[in-house]
Design a protein around this motif. Sequence first.
Motif, PDB file in Angstrom:
ATOM      1  N   GLY A   1       1.739   6.928 -14.299  1.00 28.41           N
ATOM      2  CA  GLY A   1       0.846   7.498 -13.301  1.00 28.41           C
ATOM      3  C   GLY A   1       0.644   6.608 -12.096  1.00 28.41           C
ATOM      4  N   GLY A   2       1.596   5.690 -11.869  1.00 31.81           N
ATOM      5  CA  GLY A   2       1.533   4.812 -10.707  1.00 31.81           C
ATOM      6  C   GLY A   2       2.791   4.955  -9.875  1.00 31.81           C
ATOM      7  N   THR A   3       2.995   4.024  -8.964  1.00 29.91           N
ATOM      8  CA  THR A   3       4.182   4.017  -8.122  1.00 29.91           C
ATOM      9  C   THR A   3       4.753   2.606  -8.098  1.00 29.91           C
ATOM     10  OG1 THR A   3       2.727   3.721  -6.204  1.00 29.91           O
ATOM     11  CG2 THR A   3       3.530   5.945  -6.635  1.00 29.91           C
ATOM     12  N   ASP A   4       6.046   2.513  -7.940  1.00 31.39           N
ATOM     13  CA  ASP A   4       6.717   1.215  -7.931  1.00 31.39           C
ATOM     14  C   ASP A   4       7.061   0.808  -6.503  1.00 31.39           C
ATOM     15  OD1 ASP A   4       6.611   1.027 -10.764  1.00 31.39           O
ATOM     16  OD2 ASP A   4       8.284   2.437 -10.881  1.00 31.39           O
ATOM     17  N   HIS A   5       7.618  -0.379  -6.366  1.00 30.91           N
ATOM     18  CA  HIS A   5       7.909  -0.913  -5.046  1.00 30.91           C
ATOM     19  C   HIS A   5       8.921  -0.030  -4.334  1.00 30.91           C
ATOM     20  CE1 HIS A   5       6.772  -5.202  -6.616  1.00 30.91           C
ATOM     21  NE2 HIS A   5       5.778  -4.342  -6.678  1.00 30.91           N
ATOM     22  N   GLY A   6       8.613   0.287  -3.068  1.00 25.79           N
ATOM     23  CA  GLY A   6       9.470   1.190  -2.312  1.00 25.79           C
ATOM     24  C   GLY A   6       9.919   0.604  -1.001  1.00 25.79           C
ATOM     25  N   THR A   7       9.974   1.441   0.030  1.00 19.61           N
ATOM     26  CA  THR A   7      10.492   0.992   1.324  1.00 19.61           C
ATOM     27  C   THR A   7       9.514   1.338   2.448  1.00 19.61           C
ATOM     28  OG1 THR A   7      12.739   1.316   0.452  1.00 19.61           O
ATOM     29  CG2 THR A   7      12.532   0.958   2.820  1.00 19.61           C
ATOM     30  N   ALA A   8       9.578   2.524   3.003  1.00 14.64           N
ATOM     31  CA  ALA A   8       8.692   2.851   4.118  1.00 14.64           C
ATOM     32  C   ALA A   8       7.282   3.155   3.628  1.00 14.64           C
ATOM     33  CB  ALA A   8       9.239   4.027   4.908  1.00 14.64           C
ATOM     34  N   GLY A   9       6.327   2.910   4.508  1.00 13.41           N
ATOM     35  CA  GLY A   9       4.926   3.184   4.198  1.00 13.41           C
ATOM     36  C   GLY A   9       4.192   3.591   5.462  1.00 13.41           C
ATOM     37  N   ALA A  10       2.897   3.289   5.501  1.00 14.19           N
ATOM     38  CA  ALA A  10       2.063   3.661   6.641  1.00 14.19           C
ATOM     39  C   ALA A  10       1.250   2.463   7.087  1.00 14.19           C
ATOM     40  CB  ALA A  10       1.147   4.831   6.280  1.00 14.19           C
ATOM     41  N   MET A  11       0.857   2.460   8.356  1.00 12.11           N
ATOM     42  CA  MET A  11      -0.060   1.456   8.862  1.00 12.11           C
ATOM     43  C   MET A  11      -1.262   2.148   9.489  1.00 12.11           C
ATOM     44  SD  MET A  11       2.084  -0.064  12.129  1.00 12.11           S
ATOM     45  CE  MET A  11       0.854  -1.323  12.471  1.00 12.11           C
TER      46      MET A  11
ATOM     47  N   MET B   1       0.827  -1.203   0.000  1.00 17.54           N
ATOM     48  CA  MET B   1       0.000   0.000   0.000  1.00 17.54           C
ATOM     49  C   MET B   1       0.861   1.252   0.000  1.00 17.54           C
ATOM     50  SD  MET B   1      -2.877   1.212   2.785  1.00 17.54           S
ATOM     51  CE  MET B   1      -1.668   1.779   4.006  1.00 17.54           C
ATOM     52  N   ASP B   2       0.476   2.219  -0.803  1.00 20.08           N
ATOM     53  CA  ASP B   2       1.203   3.481  -0.881  1.00 20.08           C
ATOM     54  C   ASP B   2       0.782   4.390   0.270  1.00 20.08           C
ATOM     55  OD1 ASP B   2       2.644   5.687  -1.574  1.00 20.08           O
ATOM     56  OD2 ASP B   2       1.413   6.216  -3.308  1.00 20.08           O
ATOM     57  N   GLY B   3       1.572   4.378   1.339  1.00 17.73           N
ATOM     58  CA  GLY B   3       1.247   5.196   2.497  1.00 17.73           C
ATOM     59  C   GLY B   3       1.250   6.677   2.203  1.00 17.73           C
ATOM     60  N   LEU B   4       2.060   7.106   1.229  1.00 14.79           N
ATOM     61  CA  LEU B   4       2.108   8.529   0.897  1.00 14.79           C
ATOM     62  C   LEU B   4       0.820   9.019   0.256  1.00 14.79           C
ATOM     63  CD1 LEU B   4       5.748   8.961  -0.469  1.00 14.79           C
ATOM     64  CD2 LEU B   4       4.815   9.857   1.665  1.00 14.79           C
ATOM     65  N   ASP B   5       0.092   8.121  -0.380  1.00 13.37           N
ATOM     66  CA  ASP B   5      -1.181   8.518  -0.983  1.00 13.37           C
ATOM     67  C   ASP B   5      -2.337   8.321  -0.013  1.00 13.37           C
ATOM     68  OD1 ASP B   5      -2.996   9.429  -2.827  1.00 13.37           O
ATOM     69  OD2 ASP B   5      -2.611   7.887  -4.325  1.00 13.37           O
TER      70      ASP B   5
ATOM     71  N   GLY C   1       6.368   0.059   1.391  1.00 16.22           N
ATOM     72  CA  GLY C   1       5.710   1.192   0.765  1.00 16.22           C
ATOM     73  C   GLY C   1       5.997   1.258  -0.728  1.00 16.22           C
ATOM     74  N   ARG C   2       5.836   2.454  -1.285  1.00 15.99           N
ATOM     75  CA  ARG C   2       6.031   2.618  -2.713  1.00 15.99           C
ATOM     76  C   ARG C   2       6.908   3.843  -2.964  1.00 15.99           C
ATOM     77  NH1 ARG C   2       2.887  -1.226  -4.773  1.00 15.99           N
ATOM     78  NH2 ARG C   2       3.339  -0.594  -6.909  1.00 15.99           N
ATOM     79  N   THR C   3       7.342   3.994  -4.201  1.00 14.39           N
ATOM     80  CA  THR C   3       8.258   5.084  -4.527  1.00 14.39           C
ATOM     81  C   THR C   3       7.627   6.447  -4.251  1.00 14.39           C
ATOM     82  OG1 THR C   3       7.494   4.892  -6.818  1.00 14.39           O
ATOM     83  CG2 THR C   3       9.587   3.859  -6.267  1.00 14.39           C
ATOM     84  N   ALA C   4       8.466   7.383  -3.877  1.00 10.69           N
ATOM     85  CA  ALA C   4       7.977   8.730  -3.575  1.00 10.69           C
ATOM     86  C   ALA C   4       7.486   9.439  -4.831  1.00 10.69           C
ATOM     87  CB  ALA C   4       9.081   9.536  -2.905  1.00 10.69           C
ATOM     88  N   ARG C   5       8.109   9.150  -5.955  1.00 10.01           N
ATOM     89  CA  ARG C   5       7.716   9.790  -7.212  1.00 10.01           C
ATOM     90  C   ARG C   5       6.752   8.904  -7.988  1.00 10.01           C
ATOM     91  NH1 ARG C   5      13.110  10.516  -6.505  1.00 10.01           N
ATOM     92  NH2 ARG C   5      13.897  12.668  -6.498  1.00 10.01           N
TER      93      ARG C   5
END
Length: 408
Positions: A325-335, A49-53, A316-320
């Motif tokens: 128009g999507g995001t790729d596999h990242g590191t930190a996210g949200a719970m 899940m993209d925590g930034l979104d 998490g997912r990429t910051a950019r």
Amino acid sequence: MTDRSRRYFLGRSLALGCSLAASPLVTPVTMASAPWDTRLVVIILRGAMDGLDVVRPVGDPGFAALRGGAGAPGGHALDGIFALHPDLSGLMPLWQKGELGFVHAVSTPYRDKRSHFDGQDILEAGTGQGLPGRDRDGWLNRMLQTIPGISAETAYAVGREDMLILTGDAPVANWSPDAALALSSQAQRLLESVMHDDPLFRDTLAEAIALSQSDLMEVAGGNPIDAGDMMNAMQDNMRPTRDRERVGSVARFAAERLRGDSRIAAFSLNGFDTHAHQERTLPRALAPLQEAVLTLREGLGDVWGKTAVLAMTEFGRTARLNGSGGTDHGTAGAMLLAGGAIRGGRVLGDWPGLAEADLYQRRDLMPTRDVRAIAGWAMRDLFGVDRALVEGTIFPGLELGTDPKLIL
């Protein structure tokens, strides 16, 4: 079990003959009973899940710069920095009551390879990055192993698979509420004969058949079940189940058991892998998450005040945003945290910032806290688990850090 819950047991997913597995949309539910009065629900959000979104840092000037139009201020204001995704608007009343909260910039120890399979294994096992694989136990089961006198719920039916998070030596019960059993009389007699000398399988089979036969008769209007009813059941099973129905069924079943002797429930939700057109794909994953939380709130009734819900994802997912128009596999996210037992109305976490120099490898949100520490503090406060057990047995090698005071 109530008539209503038996109908959900049958639902739209009945099997013909000896098939115990339903469609790929079936989500296993795992339960465990324990000698305390508080409840814990863990929801694994599969797909990263993209925590930034979801919990948007609109107060950070780097957010709009990284996300373009998608990073423009929007959603429901949570505090001076963060806003909640518009498609979780149904949860805002919980936020206002202090029954919803979030933790940002969290991750497991997993780094850099960004495989869903390994990431989910590490999340559910609660171990370090060097131990991927499904040949070990999960952290919720290890917690149960530390409690004397644990007994499992009765095994109701066999789901597609166990969740690693509750796999291990401690006894637990597994049931897929969308899977039911329809047998011919000949097949039923054969299975009863084969399992006669094994009390566990014999009793489990007897109860599964009794529940399924009861609901099949309900579908048939109380009349005897014939081959046509079984064929209709099989055809219903082959039709896709809508997310709202499936998630509602899972959450209602979990709530029903937690109102009784069960104290822990774990299930998973899929669909958070948003590589393209995130503005369209993420809302489709958030709707079942909102449905699950609200259904638990309704189904638990007064028990909600004793319950903590933790929803976590493998990374998490990429910051950019990417070119699609999507995001790729990242590191930190949200719970996500929910329940009447949590101290909500807060976005916890040490926010690292979104300037390029502050990103992990200049691409991902920087992790500032281990997601396992949040789960560890929740177990300590809910169940009285000793800190040394959390750091040495349940999450080997973890340092819990400062107490976030999650539980009232």
